[in-house]
Scaffold this motif. Structure first.
Motif, PDB file in Angstrom:
ATOM      1  N   LEU B  17       0.850  -1.190   0.000  1.00 27.24           N
ATOM      2  CA  LEU B  17       0.000   0.000   0.000  1.00 27.24           C
ATOM      3  C   LEU B  17       0.884   1.238   0.000  1.00 27.24           C
ATOM      4  N   VAL B  18       0.642   2.135  -0.946  1.00 23.96           N
ATOM      5  CA  VAL B  18       1.398   3.382  -1.030  1.00 23.96           C
ATOM      6  C   VAL B  18       0.426   4.526  -0.774  1.00 23.96           C
ATOM      7  N   LYS B  19       0.829   5.475   0.070  1.00 27.92           N
ATOM      8  CA  LYS B  19      -0.092   6.555   0.433  1.00 27.92           C
ATOM      9  C   LYS B  19       0.295   7.853  -0.263  1.00 27.92           C
ATOM     10  N   GLY B  20      -0.683   8.729  -0.328  1.00 25.50           N
ATOM     11  CA  GLY B  20      -0.431  10.080  -0.820  1.00 25.50           C
ATOM     12  C   GLY B  20      -0.050  10.152  -2.290  1.00 25.50           C
ATOM     13  N   VAL B  21      -0.522   9.194  -3.065  1.00 27.23           N
ATOM     14  CA  VAL B  21      -0.138   9.152  -4.472  1.00 27.23           C
ATOM     15  C   VAL B  21      -1.124   9.960  -5.311  1.00 27.23           C
ATOM     16  N   THR B  39      16.034  -2.755  -8.144  1.00 30.32           N
ATOM     17  CA  THR B  39      14.673  -2.360  -8.539  1.00 30.32           C
ATOM     18  C   THR B  39      13.779  -3.576  -8.666  1.00 30.32           C
ATOM     19  N   ARG B  40      12.556  -3.355  -8.287  1.00 27.06           N
ATOM     20  CA  ARG B  40      11.523  -4.383  -8.451  1.00 27.06           C
ATOM     21  C   ARG B  40      10.321  -3.745  -9.104  1.00 27.06           C
ATOM     22  N   HIS B  41       9.356  -4.617  -9.541  1.00 26.53           N
ATOM     23  CA  HIS B  41       8.233  -4.090 -10.318  1.00 26.53           C
ATOM     24  C   HIS B  41       6.904  -4.346  -9.639  1.00 26.53           C
ATOM     25  N   CYS B  42       5.965  -3.483  -9.932  1.00 22.14           N
ATOM     26  CA  CYS B  42       4.638  -3.663  -9.349  1.00 22.14           C
ATOM     27  C   CYS B  42       3.575  -3.102 -10.286  1.00 22.14           C
ATOM     28  N   ARG B  43       2.320  -3.372  -9.931  1.00 18.16           N
ATOM     29  CA  ARG B  43       1.206  -2.988 -10.797  1.00 18.16           C
ATOM     30  C   ARG B  43       0.062  -2.512  -9.910  1.00 18.16           C
ATOM     31  N   VAL B  44      -0.662  -1.489 -10.351  1.00 18.28           N
ATOM     32  CA  VAL B  44      -1.730  -0.915  -9.528  1.00 18.28           C
ATOM     33  C   VAL B  44      -2.972  -1.810  -9.567  1.00 18.28           C
ATOM     34  N   LEU B  45      -3.451  -2.195  -8.395  1.00 23.21           N
ATOM     35  CA  LEU B  45      -4.630  -3.057  -8.298  1.00 23.21           C
ATOM     36  C   LEU B  45      -5.877  -2.288  -7.909  1.00 23.21           C
ATOM     37  N   GLU B  46      -5.697  -1.248  -7.118  1.00 27.50           N
ATOM     38  CA  GLU B  46      -6.871  -0.512  -6.653  1.00 27.50           C
ATOM     39  C   GLU B  46      -6.417   0.877  -6.251  1.00 27.50           C
ATOM     40  N   ILE B  47      -7.230   1.874  -6.556  1.00 29.58           N
ATOM     41  CA  ILE B  47      -6.925   3.232  -6.114  1.00 29.58           C
ATOM     42  C   ILE B  47      -8.091   3.694  -5.265  1.00 29.58           C
ATOM     43  N   ASN B  48      -7.783   4.163  -4.067  1.00 30.08           N
ATOM     44  CA  ASN B  48      -8.851   4.659  -3.205  1.00 30.08           C
ATOM     45  C   ASN B  48      -8.398   6.011  -2.677  1.00 30.08           C
ATOM     46  N   GLY B  49      -8.947   7.077  -3.244  1.00 29.23           N
ATOM     47  CA  GLY B  49      -8.484   8.411  -2.888  1.00 29.23           C
ATOM     48  C   GLY B  49      -7.020   8.530  -3.277  1.00 29.23           C
ATOM     49  N   ASP B  51      -4.707   6.645  -1.744  1.00 27.48           N
ATOM     50  CA  ASP B  51      -4.079   5.376  -1.390  1.00 27.48           C
ATOM     51  C   ASP B  51      -4.055   4.467  -2.616  1.00 27.48           C
ATOM     52  N   VAL B  52      -2.914   3.885  -2.873  1.00 20.56           N
ATOM     53  CA  VAL B  52      -2.825   2.999  -4.019  1.00 20.56           C
ATOM     54  C   VAL B  52      -2.362   1.620  -3.560  1.00 20.56           C
ATOM     55  N   LEU B  53      -3.138   0.615  -3.918  1.00 22.23           N
ATOM     56  CA  LEU B  53      -2.773  -0.756  -3.594  1.00 22.23           C
ATOM     57  C   LEU B  53      -2.094  -1.347  -4.820  1.00 22.23           C
TER      58      LEU B  53
END
Lengths: 592, 464
Positions: B17-21, B39-49, B51-53
């Motif tokens: 979970l990343v905040k303030g995005v 470095t590692r990689h990730c993908r956005v699953l859900e955005i809530n306000g 907050d990004v999961l």
């Protein structure tokens, strides 16, 4: 226009704030791309929206506009022969616009608004009209006469009406209401898909929907205005059964919904239906067909909408006084779409994760079928029959979608994997399937087809039932342990199964059998059985009866063209008589 | 300008979970820079306000919430495509791992693809000769079809799939042919077997390989088949090639999907798999096919190993509902030594009817196919009865059928992995077997074909 802002994105579910002036169920345009969505839930000013297109790339903060209208379909000339997606976008038009893949945010009106139609007025100035009254007609295709009805909300006296060439947006009539206000009537109506179209009265279904499929028409018939379910594991031929019904069902209009199924199946229909001829009108079947395709790779939310889009279009044609058949393949995919949206809305799950309202939604859907008296002064009758395929996981019908469906529908055609593996098609299991219309349709069949129809059917059913019991005995003691009469019984059941119930959908003649031919074949099989039993009483050898040449003729009877089937029938009967008489004579000589 | 966020507030399993995005799109790709520069990689699953999961593609081990930085790349997962991909090996995320130079992409393609308009599809109808009788004769494969192999652990699906890849040809054409191979969570040995086989048969130059092996990150498996299909779409629909896609093993893919779903605490469907498993699989399988106005095609052979050989398990079950048939391998036949151990009765090719017959295979194909199916099915019933009641309880006809079933398995199905039979050979072997049956039993065959093929030989015998 009211504008909101996206605050949350989770797959096809998007939440937006600032939507307090939007209505529940409104269609909205989401994001910069203008993706189509529908409001599912409102909390204060926050709306939960199911988006009918892929949401990748959508960002928080993008705008949401409401159209202020619920999800609706366009109804009017131009529907027939078209293929739509789940939210009534015409797929051929989309190819012109975006190529062979469906790009996001593309919109296209469902009907061609520039095409001109020849409108023939059937009402005249001064007529009193209200919703449902037919004021004119348009020959939409050679097979379909599209009736133009007064839409909801207009009532009064026709002030002006004129035959001529119009587009669907042009005014064909003006109606003056009691207050003296004028209302324009066009050939185009809009109707919200989740609302049932009204009718005057529902009638009990009492006429069979003839499909030309022997196991269906004879054994487990469906009534016009009835509901049926076809559950079966994959590979058991659900889709072929649905296609056969769409091809040969004796109705005026067919609406075929491919809901979450394979793309190539829709392509197959698109290729095949223009080539096949409707036995009733001689026109290509496509000229009475409307396709809704939301294949499994298309967005899941639009799948949920597709069955409503389809049934609303079907109701519209029913209201013209037509008999309409709707096929939904498959309702399980629709239920899964419900489940997915429900999960994203964080609702409390019911059985197997399906929402608690699954069965009421299914019931509402099937209840939109029926035989009715249409709105309008002429009290014309229309019918809408609904046939839903169900794809139970693992073929086990104890799962929620199958069970909820079976509680509602009146006809159950249970497909059986074992029959399918033995290449017995249609793989409808004769021991588990049922039709609750049997009694109600009996009088019609006995009157219109043959007075012995229902008694013949009952005999065949009984024989098949006895066969399954005898088979268990055979497993224990072997064939030789059975009496001759029982062996004969097993043999005749083999004839019933292989030569009657088995039907080759891909054979040009056998693909459709008229009721008359069905009865004749049933009659001949039972005739053969009765004569054989008489012969057994006279000590005739079983093998001589089993292998008589007429047996092969009975087997080939279904491949006879309708025009020569009656001659074939007479000949087989004569041959059976002659052969058995011969056997009895020979046996008598041997005794002497 | 790309912003960096140092606001990772939570890491749990493959989720973070990343905040303030701000200004991040759904399904966007991100890069995580660890304190040590990795470095590692990730993908956005859900955005809530704000907050990004996100979902991590690699393991979260060693990640420090304070030191790590996240950058969002402004686009979803993409694959750079070019004709130079042929003959190359990539990892599950599309990076070259064969030591060769990085591909210079002709263009970048979104790996999720776009749904194909059903009105723009062309119905598959070109016969593919795989040289395997159980497929060609009875469960015919056509160009643009998706036909999975349902197997079980310990069954020789790899040999069988390699045989198909080696032998599959459309007759009378020598057109552009390519293989795209996606290894999803399989072992090194199994992947190596395929690579060697491609090398031996010389088809390696026309093969693109995406390898996610058992010890590679499980979450990467979500992307691997999509990478492969994107490459296939490029070759088929932009370069007009006929592409055969082999994906093995779908079961591993589904387990990864389940892992992510469980980490997100979603309501599970059957056996813990997410409720959207059907839709998810469909968005991959449905990418096979043919388009109007384009020469190329994608034919897909996914391999599904059925847990406990159970065909009602959600993975084979849902696969079967989407694909156009299935080829089922049987443990019983395998034990009998039948190679390939194809159980033909429950196997099915839904598209066969348009791919066979005069002008495509031979005029008697459909009839003999139905007859063989019916006869084999009856023969198996007879054998079952025989095992309960003994041979004496069978009628003469049933004995013939029981023998037929044995011959059928040994002669027709059992051809080995290196025999390449032409369709004529396959059909003729079928007739050879049918000749053991009495004439009147051949109810499903038109008389003219019986005269030609059944009696054709017999009269010749009499003359001798």
């Amino acid at each position: 226009m009211e504008q909101g802002t996206i605050v949350k994105i989770s797959g096809p579910l998007v939440a937006a704030t600032g939507m307090s002036r939007a209505n529940m169920g409104d269609v909205v345009r989401v994001g910069e791309l203008g993706l189509t969505g529908e409001i599912l839930e409102m909390r204060d000013g926050r709306a939960s929206i199911q988006v009918y297109e892929e949401t990748a790339g959508l960002k928080v903060g993008e705008p949401v506009h409401t159209t202020g209208l619920p999800l609706s379909v366009e109804l009017g000339p131009g529907l027939v022969e078209t293929i739509y997606d789940g939210i009534q976008r015409p797929l051929f038009k989309l190819i012109e616009k975006t190529g062979s893949n469906i790009t996001r945010g593309v919109t296209e009106s469902a009907l061609d608004h520039s095409k001109e139609w020849d409108f023939v007025a059937t009402a005249k100035e001064g007529d009193e009209v209200s919703m449902g009254d037919i004021i004119g007609t348009v020959q939409e295709t050679n097979a379909v006469l599209h009736k133009i009805m007064i839409p909801k909300g207009i009532e009064g006296t026709i002030k002006e009406i004129k035959s001529g060439t119009y587009t669907i947006d042009e005014v064909v009539a003006i109606v003056t209401d009691d207050n003296g206000d004028d209302h324009d009537v066009t050939m185009l109506q809009r109707w919200p898909v989740r609302v049932q179209r009204p009718y005057v009265e529902k009638l009990p279904p009492n006429e069979p929907l003839i499909t030309g499929q022997r196991v269906i028409d004879t054994m487990f018939p469906l009534a016009k205005g009835g509901t049926a379910a076809v559950p079966g594991p994959f590979g058991s031929g659900k889709t072929v059964v649905q296609h056969q019904l769409a091809k040969w069902a004796e109705v005026d209009i067919v609406v075929y919904i491919g809901c979450g199924e394979r793309g190539n199946e829709m392509t197959d229909v698109l290729n095949e239906f223009p080539e096949l001829e409707d036995p009733k009108t001689g026109e290509p079947l496509m000229k009475r067909t409307i396709l809704i395709a939301n294949t499994s790779d298309m967005p899941v939310a639009a799948r949920e909408a597709s069955v409503y889009t389809g049934i609303t279009i079907a109701e519209y044609f029913r209201d013209m006084g037509y008999s309409v058949a709707l096929m939904a393949d498959s309702t399980s995919r629709w239920a899964e779409a419900l489940r997915e949206m429900s999960g994203r809305l964080e609702e409390m799950p019911g059985e197997e994760g399906y929402p608690a309202y699954l069965s009421s939604r299914l019931a509402q859907f099937y209840e939109r079928a029926g035989k009715i008296i249409c709105m309008g002064k002429d009290r014309r009758q229309g019918s809408l029959s609904a046939i839903g395929a169900v794809s139970p996981p693992g073929g086990d019908i104890s799962e929620p979608v199958s069970q909820a469906t079976l509680r509602i529908v009146k006809v159950f055609w249970g497909l059986d994997a074992n029959l399918a593996h033995a290449r017995h098609f249609p793989a409808i299991n004769w021991l588990t399937s049922y039709s609750l219309y049997e009694d109600r349709l009996g009088p019609w069949l006995n009157e219109k087809i043959d007075k012995e129809f229902t008694s013949h059917r009952a005999r065949m059913m009984r024989l098949l039932q006895e066969e399954s019991e005898l088979n268990e005995v055979v497993q224990l003691v072997g064939m030789d342990g059975l009496s001759k009469k029982d062996q004969m019984k097993l043999e005749i059941c083999k004839v019933i199964r292989e030569d009657y119930l088995h039907q080759n959908a891909f054979h040009e003649v056998d693909t459709y059998a008229s009721m008359h031919k069905q009865f004749k074949l049933m009659d001949i099989i039972l005739y053969y059985y009765d004569r054989c039993n008489e012969a057994i009483d006279k000590e005739i050898n079983l093998d001589d009866l089993f292998f008589m040449p007429s047996r092969e003729d009975i087997g080939r009877y279904k491949y006879l063209e309708e025009s020569i089937a009656d001659q074939g029938y007479d000949k087989i009967k004569q041959d059976i008589d002659a052969h058995i008489a011969n056997l009895i004579r020979k046996a008598g000589e041997a005794d002497d | 300008m790309i912003k960096e966020y140092q606001t990772i507030s939570e890491v749990s399993g493959p989720l973070m979970l990343v905040k303030g995005v701000q200004d991040v799109g759904y399904d966007e790709l991100g890069q995580i820079e660890l304190g040590n520069g990795e470095t590692r990689h990730c993908r956005v699953l859900e955005i809530n306000g704000d907050d990004v999961l996100v979902q991590l593609f690699e393991s979260s081990a060693g990640m420090n919430l304070d030191d790590s930085k996240v950058r969002f790349l402004g686009h979803g997962a993409q694959l750079g495509v070019s004709l130079d991909m042929l003959g190359r090996v990539f990892d599950g995320m599309g990076h070259s791992i064969d030591g060769g130079a990085e591909i210079i992409p002709e263009k970048m393609m979104d790996i999720n693809g776009e749904p194909m308009n059903p009105a723009a599809r062309e119905y598959p109808s070109e016969f593919i000769q795989t040289g395997v009788s159980a497929i060609d004769g009875l469960n015919t494969l056509v160009r643009g079809q998706k036909l999975p192999i349902f197997s079980g652990s310990g069954l020789p699906h790899a040999d069988f799939a390699a045989q198909i890849a080696r032998q599959a040809r459309v007759r009378g054409t020598d057109s552009n042919f390519a293989v795209v191979f996606a290894a999803v969570g399989i072992t090194y040995e199994e992947a190596d077997f395929f690579i060697n086989d491609f090398r031996k048969s010389g088809s390696i130059d026309r093969t693109v390989m995406f390898l996610n092996l058992a010890n590679d990150p499980a979450v990467e498996r979500i992307s691997t088949p999509r990478m492969a299909l994107t490459a296939a779409e490029y070759l088929a629909f932009e370069k007009n090639m006929h592409v055969l896609v082999i994906i093995t093993d779908i079961t591993n893919y589904c387990e990864s999907l389940r892992e992510i779903s469980a980490a997100r605490k979603e309501v599970p469907g059957r056996r813990g798999y997410p409720g959207y498993l059907y839709t998810d699989l469909a968005t991959m399988y449905e990418r096979a096919g043919k388009k109007k106005g384009v020469d190329g095609s994608i034919t897909m052979i996914p391999i599904v190993s059925m847990p406990e050989d159970d065909i009602t398990h959600p993975i084979p079950d849902l696969t079967g509902y989407i694909t156009e048939g299935q080829i089922i391998l049987s443990r019983e036949l395998y034990r009998k030594g039948i190679k390939p151990p194809v159980n033909v009765s429950p196997s099915l090719s839904r598209l066969k009817d348009k791919g066979i017959g005069e002008g495509k295979t031979r005029e008697d194909h459909a009839d003999t196919m139905n007859q063989l199916f019916a006869a084999y099915s009856r023969g198996k019933d007879a054998k079952e009865l025989m095992s309960i009641l003994g041979e004496a309880a069978l009628s003469e006809t049933d004995k013939i059928y029981a023998r037929f079933a044995d011959h059928f398995e040994k002669r027709y199905v059992n051809q080995g992995y290196y025999t390449n039979r032409s369709i004529e050979d396959t059909l003729n072997i079928g007739w050879e077997l049918l000749k053991d049956l009495p004439r009147q039993e051949l109810k499903r065959i038109h008389d003219e074909y019986v005269d030609k093929y059944y009696y054709g030989k017999n009269t010749a015998d009499e003359e001798e």
